[in-house]
Design a protein around this motif. Structure first.
Motif, short mmCIF file in Angstrom:
data_model
loop_
_atom_site.label_atom_id
_atom_site.label_comp_id
_atom_site.label_asym_id
_atom_site.label_seq_id
_atom_site.Cartn_x
_atom_site.Cartn_y
_atom_site.Cartn_z
N THR A 53 -2.56 -6.81 -12.67
CA THR A 53 -2.42 -5.69 -13.59
C THR A 53 -1.91 -4.47 -12.84
N PHE A 54 -0.86 -3.88 -13.36
CA PHE A 54 -0.26 -2.69 -12.75
C PHE A 54 -1.24 -1.52 -12.79
N ILE A 55 -1.36 -0.80 -11.66
CA ILE A 55 -2.24 0.36 -11.60
C ILE A 55 -1.43 1.66 -11.51
N ASP A 56 -0.54 1.74 -10.50
CA ASP A 56 0.20 2.99 -10.29
C ASP A 56 1.40 2.71 -9.40
N GLU A 57 2.30 3.70 -9.33
CA GLU A 57 3.47 3.58 -8.47
C GLU A 57 3.82 4.93 -7.87
N ILE A 58 4.57 4.90 -6.79
CA ILE A 58 5.06 6.12 -6.17
C ILE A 58 6.46 5.84 -5.66
N ASN A 59 7.35 6.79 -5.88
CA ASN A 59 8.74 6.68 -5.43
C ASN A 59 9.02 7.93 -4.59
N LEU A 60 9.19 7.76 -3.30
CA LEU A 60 9.35 8.88 -2.39
C LEU A 60 10.78 9.03 -1.91
N LYS A 61 11.26 10.25 -1.92
CA LYS A 61 12.55 10.59 -1.32
C LYS A 61 12.25 10.99 0.12
N VAL A 62 12.90 10.34 1.07
CA VAL A 62 12.63 10.58 2.48
C VAL A 62 13.77 11.39 3.08
N VAL A 63 13.46 12.55 3.64
CA VAL A 63 14.44 13.39 4.32
C VAL A 63 13.90 13.66 5.72
N PRO A 64 14.64 13.28 6.77
CA PRO A 64 14.16 13.50 8.14
C PRO A 64 13.94 14.98 8.44
N ASP A 65 12.99 15.28 9.33
CA ASP A 65 12.77 16.66 9.76
C ASP A 65 14.03 17.25 10.36
N SER A 66 14.76 16.43 11.09
CA SER A 66 16.00 16.87 11.71
C SER A 66 17.11 15.89 11.34
N MET A 67 18.24 16.41 11.00
CA MET A 67 19.39 15.57 10.69
C MET A 67 20.25 15.35 11.93
N GLU A 68 19.82 15.90 13.06
CA GLU A 68 20.57 15.76 14.30
C GLU A 68 20.75 14.28 14.66
N GLY A 69 21.97 13.89 14.86
CA GLY A 69 22.27 12.51 15.23
C GLY A 69 22.31 11.53 14.07
N MET A 70 21.99 12.00 12.86
CA MET A 70 22.00 11.12 11.70
C MET A 70 23.42 10.98 11.15
N VAL A 71 23.82 9.75 10.91
CA VAL A 71 25.16 9.46 10.41
C VAL A 71 25.03 8.48 9.25
N PRO A 72 25.18 8.97 8.02
CA PRO A 72 25.06 8.05 6.90
C PRO A 72 26.28 7.15 6.79
N ASP A 73 26.05 5.90 6.50
CA ASP A 73 27.12 4.96 6.18
C ASP A 73 27.35 5.11 4.69
N LEU A 74 28.39 5.84 4.33
CA LEU A 74 28.60 6.18 2.92
C LEU A 74 28.92 4.98 2.05
N GLU A 75 29.24 3.84 2.64
CA GLU A 75 29.44 2.62 1.87
C GLU A 75 28.14 2.19 1.18
#
Length: 64
Positions: A28-50
């Motif tokens: 039986t379903f109780i609850d859900e959570i959907n989290l958006k994750v954003v790093p503290d620092s974007m330094e060195g982060m490179v999204p693969d836009l594909e």
């Protein structure tokens, strides 16, 4: 539990979202959570836009 990332390399492609749902032992379903994750620092982060074509999460919208 499910998650989406902005690429396949965890060293430079950040995590985008984490979704979790909780069920009883009987399924039986109780609850859900959907989290958006954003790093503290974007330094060195490179999204693969594909990946946007796969999961539909736009990098530009995500980091705002």
């Amino acid at each position: 539990m499910d998650c989406e990332t902005f690429g396949m390399n965890p060293k430079v492609n950040p995590l985008a979202t984490v979704y979790m749902s909780l069920y009883t032992e009987n399924g039986t379903f109780i609850d859900e959570i959907n989290l958006k994750v954003v790093p503290d620092s974007m330094e060195g982060m490179v999204p693969d836009l594909e990946t946007e074509k796969i999961h539909g999460i736009k990098w530009e919208d995500h980091i705002k």
